[in-house]
Structures are given as structure tokens and as C-alpha cells.
Design a protein around this motif. Structure first.
Motif, PDB file in Angstrom:
ATOM      1  N   TYR A 160       0.809  -1.211   0.000  1.00 44.01           N
ATOM      2  CA  TYR A 160       0.000   0.000   0.000  1.00 44.01           C
ATOM      3  C   TYR A 160       0.846   1.265   0.000  1.00 44.01           C
ATOM      4  N   GLY A 161       2.059   1.175   0.554  1.00 42.53           N
ATOM      5  CA  GLY A 161       2.932   2.341   0.551  1.00 42.53           C
ATOM      6  C   GLY A 161       3.382   2.757  -0.831  1.00 42.53           C
ATOM      7  N   ARG A 162       3.181   1.902  -1.804  1.00 41.94           N
ATOM      8  CA  ARG A 162       3.544   2.213  -3.189  1.00 41.94           C
ATOM      9  C   ARG A 162       2.333   2.586  -4.041  1.00 41.94           C
ATOM     10  N   LEU A 163       1.127   2.521  -3.452  1.00 40.22           N
ATOM     11  CA  LEU A 163      -0.103   2.852  -4.181  1.00 40.22           C
ATOM     12  C   LEU A 163      -0.651   4.164  -3.625  1.00 40.22           C
ATOM     13  N   THR A 164       0.017   5.272  -3.950  1.00 34.89           N
ATOM     14  CA  THR A 164      -0.314   6.545  -3.323  1.00 34.89           C
ATOM     15  C   THR A 164      -1.184   7.446  -4.195  1.00 34.89           C
ATOM     16  N   TYR A 165      -1.450   7.069  -5.421  1.00 31.49           N
ATOM     17  CA  TYR A 165      -2.361   7.852  -6.259  1.00 31.49           C
ATOM     18  C   TYR A 165      -3.795   7.415  -5.959  1.00 31.49           C
ATOM     19  N   ASP A 166      -4.207   7.542  -4.695  1.00 34.02           N
ATOM     20  CA  ASP A 166      -5.495   6.992  -4.274  1.00 34.02           C
ATOM     21  C   ASP A 166      -6.567   8.052  -4.051  1.00 34.02           C
ATOM     22  N   ASN A 167      -6.261   9.323  -4.282  1.00 32.37           N
ATOM     23  CA  ASN A 167      -7.266  10.390  -4.210  1.00 32.37           C
ATOM     24  C   ASN A 167      -7.685  10.803  -5.613  1.00 32.37           C
ATOM     25  N   PHE A 168      -8.953  11.138  -5.775  1.00 32.02           N
ATOM     26  CA  PHE A 168      -9.403  11.664  -7.060  1.00 32.02           C
ATOM     27  C   PHE A 168     -10.595  12.585  -6.835  1.00 32.02           C
ATOM     28  N   ASP A 169     -10.779  13.517  -7.738  1.00 30.04           N
ATOM     29  CA  ASP A 169     -11.931  14.411  -7.733  1.00 30.04           C
ATOM     30  C   ASP A 169     -12.894  13.928  -8.806  1.00 30.04           C
ATOM     31  N   GLY A 170     -14.028  13.395  -8.392  1.00 26.33           N
ATOM     32  CA  GLY A 170     -14.942  12.836  -9.370  1.00 26.33           C
ATOM     33  C   GLY A 170     -16.191  12.270  -8.752  1.00 26.33           C
ATOM     34  N   LEU A 171     -16.597  11.096  -9.225  1.00 27.73           N
ATOM     35  CA  LEU A 171     -17.868  10.486  -8.846  1.00 27.73           C
ATOM     36  C   LEU A 171     -17.651   9.016  -8.499  1.00 27.73           C
ATOM     37  N   ASP A 172     -18.507   8.491  -7.619  1.00 25.08           N
ATOM     38  CA  ASP A 172     -18.610   7.040  -7.491  1.00 25.08           C
ATOM     39  C   ASP A 172     -20.069   6.662  -7.232  1.00 25.08           C
ATOM     40  N   ALA A 173     -20.394   5.444  -7.586  1.00 24.38           N
ATOM     41  CA  ALA A 173     -21.746   4.916  -7.412  1.00 24.38           C
ATOM     42  C   ALA A 173     -21.641   3.518  -6.827  1.00 24.38           C
ATOM     43  N   THR A 174     -22.389   3.254  -5.755  1.00 23.25           N
ATOM     44  CA  THR A 174     -22.338   1.972  -5.066  1.00 23.25           C
ATOM     45  C   THR A 174     -23.703   1.295  -5.101  1.00 23.25           C
ATOM     46  N   LEU A 175     -23.718   0.081  -5.601  1.00 30.47           N
ATOM     47  CA  LEU A 175     -24.906  -0.766  -5.574  1.00 30.47           C
ATOM     48  C   LEU A 175     -24.708  -1.815  -4.491  1.00 30.47           C
ATOM     49  N   GLN A 176     -25.710  -2.064  -3.670  1.00 31.04           N
ATOM     50  CA  GLN A 176     -25.567  -3.051  -2.607  1.00 31.04           C
ATOM     51  C   GLN A 176     -26.834  -3.884  -2.460  1.00 31.04           C
ATOM     52  N   HIS A 177     -26.613  -5.134  -2.020  1.00 28.11           N
ATOM     53  CA  HIS A 177     -27.737  -6.064  -1.896  1.00 28.11           C
ATOM     54  C   HIS A 177     -27.354  -7.151  -0.886  1.00 28.11           C
ATOM     55  N   ARG A 194      -5.397  12.622  -8.085  1.00 32.56           N
ATOM     56  CA  ARG A 194      -4.602  13.507  -7.247  1.00 32.56           C
ATOM     57  C   ARG A 194      -3.560  12.649  -6.524  1.00 32.56           C
ATOM     58  N   GLY A 195      -2.357  13.189  -6.388  1.00 31.51           N
ATOM     59  CA  GLY A 195      -1.316  12.459  -5.692  1.00 31.51           C
ATOM     60  C   GLY A 195       0.049  12.754  -6.259  1.00 31.51           C
ATOM     61  N   SER A 196       1.052  12.178  -5.621  1.00 32.58           N
ATOM     62  CA  SER A 196       2.419  12.429  -6.022  1.00 32.58           C
ATOM     63  C   SER A 196       3.310  11.365  -5.402  1.00 32.58           C
ATOM     64  N   VAL A 197       4.493  11.177  -5.971  1.00 37.68           N
ATOM     65  CA  VAL A 197       5.511  10.321  -5.367  1.00 37.68           C
ATOM     66  C   VAL A 197       6.823  11.097  -5.366  1.00 37.68           C
ATOM     67  N   PHE A 198       7.722  10.688  -4.466  1.00 35.83           N
ATOM     68  CA  PHE A 198       9.026  11.331  -4.355  1.00 35.83           C
ATOM     69  C   PHE A 198      10.100  10.275  -4.536  1.00 35.83           C
ATOM     70  N   LEU A 199      10.888  10.412  -5.602  1.00 34.41           N
ATOM     71  CA  LEU A 199      11.953   9.461  -5.918  1.00 34.41           C
ATOM     72  C   LEU A 199      13.155  10.216  -6.458  1.00 34.41           C
ATOM     73  N   ASN A 200      14.336   9.756  -6.072  1.00 37.39           N
ATOM     74  CA  ASN A 200      15.586  10.252  -6.650  1.00 37.39           C
ATOM     75  C   ASN A 200      15.697  11.772  -6.616  1.00 37.39           C
ATOM     76  N   GLY A 201      15.356  12.335  -5.465  1.00 34.11           N
ATOM     77  CA  GLY A 201      15.501  13.763  -5.260  1.00 34.11           C
ATOM     78  C   GLY A 201      14.485  14.616  -5.983  1.00 34.11           C
ATOM     79  N   MET A 202      13.446  13.994  -6.556  1.00 33.83           N
ATOM     80  CA  MET A 202      12.455  14.741  -7.324  1.00 33.83           C
ATOM     81  C   MET A 202      11.041  14.324  -6.926  1.00 33.83           C
ATOM     82  N   GLU A 203      10.135  15.307  -6.953  1.00 32.21           N
ATOM     83  CA  GLU A 203       8.723  15.002  -6.781  1.00 32.21           C
ATOM     84  C   GLU A 203       8.107  14.736  -8.146  1.00 32.21           C
TER      85      GLU A 203
END
Length: 424
Positions: A160-177, A194-203
Motif C-alpha cells: 500500500y505504501g507504493r499505491l499513493t495515487y489513491d485520491n481523485f476528484d470525481g464520482l462514485d456509485a455503489t450498488l448493494q444487496h 490527485r497524488g504524487s511520489v518522491f523518488l531520486n531527489g524529485m517530486e
């Protein structure tokens, strides 16, 4: 309409609910039964980490600018504070905003909006949300920031520490039963990444990105199952902008050679966008004092030369009163697809292209295993102390950094962590 506007609307509406209701109470006027109802809650972690590996910085996620250095007690890697405001406008409409303060991508401590949405529930089986949202990939909750929700000190840093692009501005729809003795849920989502990573001295932020995906989960009294699939597409990193032209030019200087064929082929493979694909499965089981969690992911990145890999994690725990000892482990690998380019020394006398080619292949290369043991002590309602010892074996790592801020070669740090997690 800008994708940021739903976020602002949700945050302003939620804060307005607090102000309106608080003013009514302060003036001694009762809040009407049909008036909006509001509530505030929060969470936090006070964490300390230490390790013993020289020339190494330990990070819980790749969006952190810096990590814990050798033989230094660090309070920044795991500590955070969050505040959440929820307003029920009507039985069908509500708003929610959540801000989190933690160590940012530049080492600063400032709040940022993690959630901010308007929700509409037109029926028992459908839920719609618009605004700032989080990709639904976690089994223990809907955010990696709420440490209290997790048995270990942190979600699997290798995965999970490598899956940091987990924010977004948009929509979701949930169906449940209802299905059997549990609840089946199906979610569709999409929006601007939305998101960013930092590697090799660069964002490396996402200049223009779009996320979309689906989640299917079943939640039962003892067993929980989750399947997640997602894609993030963004513009190409500027580092490759001139590379296709350089390769074609060098190929023209050595026509008919093996290198010319390689250079033309490599130039045609450099796409104009980067796609990150994720497929995950998770299982959680709890019966009496026993609990078990298993998860696995498959991940790919089309950024040149294309990287492919996988990750897996497991946690087993046994509760004895307020104490909960546990074992945890994770493994993740991300390797480049080999792209041969045998540059003749005459065309690259200083070795710059050959050096750049090696850098491209190793830029985010990763092979890391973590084994941990810890104990959680719920000493009060909504408060828990955790102590955890992790042994990390990294053949190469883009989660760890050296003291300059660059990805590392072989490292084997032992990390000691202590946290106080709470919700209120």
C-alpha cells in the motif's frame, strides 16, 4: 465545471452546517427536527520510529519527501491528525469533509483535504457521491490515514505504501444487496487523479491524470472479501520528451546496423501517456480471539520501459483481553521489461546515453520483503498503543531512500515503531 468545485462545495457546506447549528445552540434556540444535523469526529496517530541501517531512510509510503534516518528517533513518518465533519441535510442528502495533517511531500506539516463530497442515497440499494474521494482498495477501512483501524502500526508499506495515487476528484456509485448472511457491494468510480511520489531527489506529481475502476466486496459476520481493479492514466513524464528524437537521430547515423533497428524500435515504444494498472484481492476473517488477513496485488506501469510486478501481505493476530499480539509480513516486486539498446561507443563517447538507459530501467525498480512482530494494547475506549519490530530485506528498493533521497540497492534495516492511535 471544474473538478475542484464539487470538493469546495462539499467542504463549505459541511463547515456551514457546523456554524449554523452551533450558532443556533449558542443563541438558545432549539434546532428544528427537519434542520440539518451535523457531527464532528477525528482521529490521530502519535508515532515514533527508529532503525539501524546507515545511509538509509525508512518511509511508510513513497509520497513522503523524507524518512527515518539511521539511529535517529523520528516522529514524522507515522504521526498524523485528522478532523471530519458530517452533515445530514435530509434523509437522502448529506455532505462530508475530512482534512488530515501529516508529513507532506516537501517535509512540511500542513492540512490537506482527503475527503470532501456530497452524497445522495435515492434508495436502499444505491448510493451516489461527488467530490473528492479515495480509491476503495483497503480491507480495514476507506483510508490509509486512520491508524486505529489497522491491527499493525501501518498498512503494508511494501504494498500500500507504493499505491499513493489513491485520491481523485470525481464520482462514485455503489450498488448493494443482501446476499446470504452478508452484504454484497459493487462500486464504480472515476475522476481526476490527485497524488504524487518522491523518488531520486524529485517530486513526481500527476499533471493531468484520470482514475477509473471498480470494486466488488462481500461483508459477512466473520468473513470479508474484496476485489479491486483500477487504472490511472496521466501525461508522460517530461524526462522522456526528447528521447524519441535522440534515438531516431542516432539511428540515422548508423543505418543498417543492429543498433539502428534497436533505436527505432525503442523510440516507437515510448508512449505519450503513462498508465498504472492495479488488480487486488483481499480476505479478512475473524472468529473469537483469532483474526487473519490476506491480500495480493498485481501492478503494472506503462511508463518507459514498462514495469510489472506484484505484492502480497498477511497478518495473523490473537486477542487476549485488551492485548492483541500479531505477526505480519509483506513482499513486493516491480521490475522493468528489458529493452535492449547496445549503443556503439563511437555514437556515445561519454557514455551519457548508456548511463541514462540504466537509470531509466532502475528508476523505480523494487524487490523488498518485510517480516514484523508486534502487539496492540487497547488500554481505553478508542485508544490503542502499538509496538512493532520489522525486519526489512531489500535487494533494491524505491520505498527506502539513501541519505541523498535516491532509491537504494541492498539494505537490511531493523525498524522499531511505537504508536498511540486514537479516534474521537
Amino acid at each position: 465545471m471544474s473538478t475542484v468545485r464539487p470538493v469546495c462545495i462539499a467542504a463549505i457546506a459541511a463547515m456551514s452546517l457546523c456554524a449554523t447549528s452551533a450558532a443556533a445552540l449558542a443563541a438558545g434556540r432549539p434546532v428544528q427536527a427537519d434542520a440539518p444535523r451535523w457531527s464532528a469526529s477525528g482521529f490521530g496517530t502519535l508515532g515514533a520510529a527508529w532503525h539501524d541501517e546507515d545511509d538509509t531512510q525508512f518511509r511508510r509510503s513513497v509520497d513522503q519527501h523524507r524518512g527515518t534516518r539511521a539511529n535517529e528517533l523520528d516522529f514524522g513518518v507515522d504521526s498524523s491528525l485528522g478532523l471530519q465533519v458530517h452533515g445530514a441535510l435530509t434523509p437522502q442528502w448529506s455532505v462530508m469533509a475530512q482534512a488530515v495533517m501529516n508529513q507532506g511531500r516537501h517535509g512540511e506539516w500542513g492540512p490537506h483535504l482527503v475527503w470532501g463530497f456530497v452524497k445522495h442515497v435515492p434508495s436502499d440499494w444505491l448510493e451516489l457521491r461527488a467530490g473528492r474521494l479515495v480509491t476503495d482498495i483497503y480491507l480495514d477501512g476507506d483510508s490509509r490515514h486512520v491508524g486505529y483501524a489497522y491491527t499493525p502500526v501501518r498498512p503494508y508499506a511494501d504494498v500500500y505504501g507504493r499505491l499513493t495515487y489513491d485520491n481523485f476528484d470525481g464520482l462514485d456509485a455503489t450498488l448493494q444487496h443482501a446476499l446470504g448472511d452478508g452484504l454484497l457491494r459493487f462500486k464504480l468510480f472515476g475522476g481526476r487523479t490527485r497524488g504524487s511520489v518522491f523518488l531520486n531527489g524529485m517530486e513526481h506529481p500527476v499533471p493531468i491524470g484520470r482514475s477509473f475502476g471498480v470494486t466488488l466486496d462481500w461483508i459477512g459476520p466473520e468473513l470479508s472479501l474484496k476485489l479491486s481493479w483500477g487504472n490511472m492514466v496521466s501525461t508522460r513524464n517530461a524526462i522522456y520528451r526528447e528521447l524519441p528524437f535522440t534515438l531516431r537521430h542516432l539511428a540515422s547515423l548508423a543505418p543498417g546496423t543492429e543498433f539502428a533497428g534497436q533505436a527505432v524500435a525503442r523510440a516507437s515504444e515510448i508512449a505519450g501517456s503513462n498508465r498504472i494498472g492495479y488488480l487486488g484481492a483481499a480476505l479478512g476473517w475473524e472468529r473469537g480471539p483469532f483474526s487473519l488477513q490476506l491480500m495480493a496485488t498485481d501492478m503494472s506501469m506503462s511508463v518507459y520501459p514498462r514495469f510489472e510486478g506484484w505484492g502480497a501481505g498477511a497478518t495473523a493476530a490473537y486477542r487476549v483481553g485488551r492485548w492483541k499480539p500479531y505477526l505480519t509480513g509483506s513482499r513486493s516486486i516491480l521490475d522493468p521489461v528489458d529493452r535492449a539498446l547496445d549503443v556503439p561507443p563511437a555514437l556515445d563517447p561519454a557514455g551519457q546515453l548508456r548511463g541514462f538507459w540504466q537509470t531509466v530501467h532502475g528508476y523505480t525498480r523494487h524487490d523488498q520483503t518485510t517480516i514484523g512482530v508486534g502487539v496492540r494494547y487497547d488500554f481505553a475506549d478508542n485508544m490503542a498503543l502499538k509496538l512493532q519490530f520489522d525486519r526489512i530485506d531489500a535487494k533494491r528498493s524505491s520505498a527506502l531512500l539513501d541519505d541523498r533521497g535516491f532509491v537504494t540497492g541492498p539494505r537490511s534495516p531493523t525498524v522499531f515503531s511505537a504508536t498511540l492511535d486514537f479516534v474521537f
